[in-house]
Design a protein around this motif. Sequence first.
Motif: not given
Length: 306
Positions: A280-283, A286-289, A292-296
């Motif tokens: 769950q933490r890994a997913l 990954r979702g936050l990453a 963040r990549a989409s926002e950048l």
Amino acid sequence: MILAIQGASELGLLYAVMALGVYITYRILDFPDLTVDGSFTTGGAIAAIMITHGYDSWIATIAAFAAGLAAGACTGLLHTKGKINGLLSGILMMIALYSINLRILGKPNIGFSRIDTMFTTISEDKYIYMTVLILAALIIKLLLDAFLHTDIGLALRATGDNARMIRSLGANTDNTTIVGVSLSNGLVAVSGALIAQQSSFADINMGVGMIVLGLASVIIGEAIFGNKTVFRATLAVVLGAILYRIIYALALRIEWLETSDMKLITALIVIIALLLPTIQRALKQRGLARKRASELLTASSKGGSA
């Protein structure tokens, strides 16, 4: 299938009391207590012997709770006053309880199917039986919630979170540890007494693997239902115990599995339960990453167009 799930849910509600006890040591105190395997049998043995000797089933259950408190207190004293490692204290008490339980029973197992227990009058109607089990599990859960919000309960939670800090404030962490381990094993013994009465049978090995079942219930419940508050955490433990028994019952229905494979199934369930939080933490990371990549990427595209 429905009958199997219903039976598993009934057993899950009885084992939920034991899981709540494990929750106290494993989650609140962060204490690796293996006394559970012995105190569960102690509860069942005392209930069986007292009921067969004519005592009321309620008195037998209360006596089982008292015996569990005593067993937990011994483990707590070995750890706090004897300065013995917590894990080793639990192992030593578990070993000692094997001989004590055999003394209580007088023989490896005892049956009392023809004697009335607290389940005799309600077991004939499945709906009433399930309702009573649900209410009993919820009452015990709510009483534990109330206890954990008292001064002693708050000190208990603080001891598990940061024992050094609570000692600096003048609290006696030895006493809170003993209280916590005692209460834990008291609940475990009550569960053993209830299981013995439900099956009208007590065995010297009935507690083997209970710590694994308890940990699996706690971990599965918290992974699926969360543990942000005490109320939610204890509810998750109860639901986790029910879910564990349902998974176990469904595994038994797989044709190519044999009875000897059940220990392997239990281990796999626990492994999956332990891996769930990590997955769950890994997913989530990954979702936050990705977010963040989409926002950048969006910000850079807007900057380029400007």
